[in-house]
Design an enzyme around this catalytic site. Structure first.
Site: not given
Length: 170
Positions: A38-39
């Protein structure tokens, strides 16, 4: 903040029992397995965890107001807004304020800020009930001590029990 253990609050900055408010500081870790997905290349604190930080701050206020005699469980998040991204290394300061407490439910408002800029806010409803296990109460009292929650009764500090702190000793 230990994301993987859902320990979101690092420090109590201010508690005012008379005004029924709590301010917490929450340091987003520089590294966490959460950021791997994420991410990749652009790590962001998931929005759901911003809501969790606000809910935990509200819960700690409610627990303190009830003198740790009742447990608080998240019941709802209403009017929740995520206003910008929060990244590793940032400090989120959350202001929690009790609006209503009664009939087994409490309604609170919470706002999260990074460097004074509003990043998230929500109306939080918590269900209160007796502790389902004595270990849970003990764990939360230990957590309160770890984050610097003032524990003296309101009468010992006058009409309001307040504290102020910084993250210098977290």
């Amino acid at each position: 903040m230990r994301l993987e253990y859902f320990q979101m609050i690092d420090k109590v900055l201010n508690l005012d029992l008379e005004a029924r408010t709590l301010k917490t500081a929450n340091i987003v870790p520089d590294e966490s397995p959460i950021f791997e997905g994420h991410f990749p290349g652009h790590p962001l604190l998931p929005g759901v965890l911003l809501f969790e930080i606000m809910a935990q701050s509200c819960g700690m206020l409610l627990l303190r107001l009830h003198n740790y005699d009742r447990m608080a469980f998240l019941a709802s998040v209403d009017k929740g807004k995520l206003r910008t991204f929060v990244t590793p290394g940032q400090v989120i300061e959350v202001d929690a304020r009790m609006e209503h407490d009664g009939s087994g439910f409490a309604r609170l408002k919470a706002e999260g800020r990074v460097e004074g800029k509003l990043v998230c806010n929500a109306d939080i409803t918590l269900k209160t009930m007796p502790f389902p296990a004595p270990e849970l109460r003990g764990y939360l009292l230990t957590t309160a001590e770890r984050i610097g929650m003032p524990m003296e009764p309101p009468a010992a500090a006058g009409a309001a029990a307040a504290c102020s702190g910084t993250l210098s000793h977290v």
